[in-house]
Design an enzyme around this catalytic site. Sequence first.
Site, PDB file in Angstrom:
ATOM      1  CD  GLU A  46     -72.436  25.566  42.676  1.00 21.17           C
ATOM      2  OE1 GLU A  46     -73.355  26.393  42.774  1.00 21.17           O
ATOM      3  OE2 GLU A  46     -72.611  24.377  42.369  1.00 21.17           O
ATOM      4  CB  CYS A 259     -75.647  21.608  41.703  1.00 24.77           C
ATOM      5  SG  CYS A 259     -77.366  22.117  41.722  1.00 24.77           S
ATOM      6  CG  ASN A 386     -77.327  22.661  47.029  1.00 24.12           C
ATOM      7  OD1 ASN A 386     -77.505  23.815  47.414  1.00 24.12           O
ATOM      8  ND2 ASN A 386     -77.427  22.320  45.753  1.00 24.12           N
ATOM      9  CD  GLU A 387     -80.991  24.360  44.681  1.00 23.13           C
ATOM     10  OE1 GLU A 387     -81.027  23.633  43.671  1.00 23.13           O
ATOM     11  OE2 GLU A 387     -80.905  25.598  44.618  1.00 23.13           O
TER      12      GLU A 387
HETATM   13  O1  AHR Z   1     -76.066  28.887  41.921  1.00 24.45           O
HETATM   14  C1  AHR Z   1     -76.228  27.998  40.897  1.00 24.45           C
HETATM   15  C2  AHR Z   1     -77.018  26.763  41.283  1.00 24.45           C
HETATM   16  O2  AHR Z   1     -78.318  27.119  41.601  1.00 24.45           O
HETATM   17  C3  AHR Z   1     -76.563  26.031  42.489  1.00 24.45           C
HETATM   18  O3  AHR Z   1     -75.576  25.114  42.218  1.00 24.45           O
HETATM   19  C4  AHR Z   1     -77.786  25.319  42.947  1.00 24.45           C
HETATM   20  O4  AHR Z   1     -77.764  25.086  44.325  1.00 24.45           O
HETATM   21  C5  AHR Z   1     -78.885  26.214  42.491  1.00 24.45           C
HETATM   22  O5  AHR Z   1     -79.866  25.510  41.852  1.00 24.45           O
END
Ligand code: AHR
Length: 659
Positions: A46, A259, A386-387
């Site tokens: 990321e 995120c 994602n989450e």
């Molecule tokens: O890895 C950092 C963050 O942690 C990521 O963006 C998110 O998916 C998680 O909460």
Amino acid sequence: MNQVKIALLFTISLLTLTAHAQTVSVTVDANAAKPISPDLFGIFFEDLSYAADGGLYAELVQNRSFEYQATEQPSWGPLTGWEFVQRGGGAGDLWVDSSCPICANNPHCALIRIRKAGAGVGLSNAGFDGIPVKAGEKYNFSVFARMLNVGDGRNSTPVGKLPLSVRLETKQGAVLGEASVEASSPSVWKKLTATITASQTDPDARLVVLAKASGLIALDEISLFPQATFKGRKNGLRADLAQAIADLHPKFMRFPGGCLVHGDGINNIYRWKDTIGPVEQRKGQANIWRYHQSVGLGFYEYFQFCEDIGAMPLPVVAAGVSCQNSTRTYGTGQQCISMADMPAYIQDVLDLIEWANGPTNSSWGAKRAAAGHPAPFGLKYLGVGNEDKQTDGFRERFQMIYEAIKAKHPEITVVGTVGPAPSGEDFDLGWKFADKLHVPVVDEHYYESPQWFWNNLHRYDNYDRAKSKVYVGEYAARDARSRSTLRAAIAEAAYLTSLERNGDVVQFASDAPLLCNERHANWRPDLICFNNTGVFPTISYYVQQLSSLNSGDTYLRTTVGDAGKFAASSVRDSKTGDLILKLVNGADKAKPLHIELNGITTLPGSATKTVLTGANADVVNPDGGPPAAKPEVSPIEIGRAFDYEAPPNSLTVIRMKSK
Ligand code: AHR
């Protein structure tokens, strides 16, 4: 023997008994084997902590397109990272213009009026905390220039030539390498290129572009790359960092988040189409970690990198909703793409699959081919979401995307999402929803204490094998003050033995985050820390590397006696026929083991042991200094039954040839 002597002997034997730890039995049973995922250990990339721009992406110029904005950081603007220079009597003006962009995605450029050339008028860029150059190395410079006129500004005409000197300089202005390019009429954007060779090594150099005649010139997309990128790719990746990632031997790579995928509001959702094609036409944007992403490391570079390192691509797209923490809220900021816009959004997702896998005569496959990759990339998995907070808005949009993919591309396996934590409301609702839709794989995340990992070694033992498979997409043991300690790494190693044991239901796992630029950390702990000149793997990095290098496709039942903080697993790798035993001791004392290999005939003299340990559980691998813990390989004598003492706080991998 008198009574005193007897009492003394009794006490001594009691002391001896308590001083020597109990031998623990470890039994590997080849007759109780089951197939497991051969792709268990991968990575998650990321762009946070300057992982892409200022990190893996080898571009050395910061803000090359003059697109930094105050919305990214309050003190930022289009000229952030740039300095106006007027040398040796030179005089002029600099301003930012948006009336004649290279393209609408890249609206700003720098306009420089050179009233008097002197020794040169132009711009200097210090890169991301300095431009590191190495003596003898070659650097590819490029710029888009548009000559607006030549002359003294009063009596000028838009014809002729305007020479530009391009230099690598020390911070004090000493020249480390120089080349020249020439802008010329007619007044259209032209890409000018040159190669500069650095005469000295300097970790903190500058790129300086100087106009050497009077006139008015527009400059944009000012770029400098080392020629020696990873595998020599154009618009490529920083070789040492990319190599450190390649050395993990990941089976897959998840990208681009996190995120960052669902973004800070729907207008900030990561759009893969903005990240392909010529770099000057890509659409950079603020990333959710509050800095600028140029998307120079975009989807093409990602897929290419996967291929270069033998990892399967596992891209993620937003599920039609933004991050629930958007606009600095906590949990209440989820925004949904309107239903009117959803068909176009879904089409983008389907186009991604066509871009990755479609034939060269399909409209998106043709774009991949035009970028230099006619062969399909072989995409098999696609993450959706994602989450995400499990709201009706999310569910509705996820289902639309999921069903469209299933209908048009049944060959693609969708990976769903079950919230940001290993339990709780979103987790429960997420699983319920995944069950209802029969989502093939779901993505679980957890950042927890080392002790949590030890306490949860049986998490997947009782998962229903008829339900979705699991991708542990983000996890890390977070020790006190988020340090990347040996304690944390060993807890992760223990947990990975439990994932191997449950490799029939856990299909993938990736520790996170992967990269952290030491000067711009958004998140701790991380797998690989770096600065401009060095790469510093944490101890967890070696756990990942050992796990991946020693993975298998068959799990052999591994039974451990009463052992306290201890875990073990064993697998067979059908490609090599090797049998691999992992032993993880989380105690501060050595653990004597008696190991029995049932139903296994080993080849004599074939075994090695790799041990990862350090002086104590608190050690961390420092930046720059020698690592406090890294794997050491040595031979080991083994037989059907043998003894081994697992060092305190250690991971031992015993690898042997077997018949
Ligand atoms: O890895 C950092 C963050 O942690 C990521 O963006 C998110 O998916 C998680 O909460």
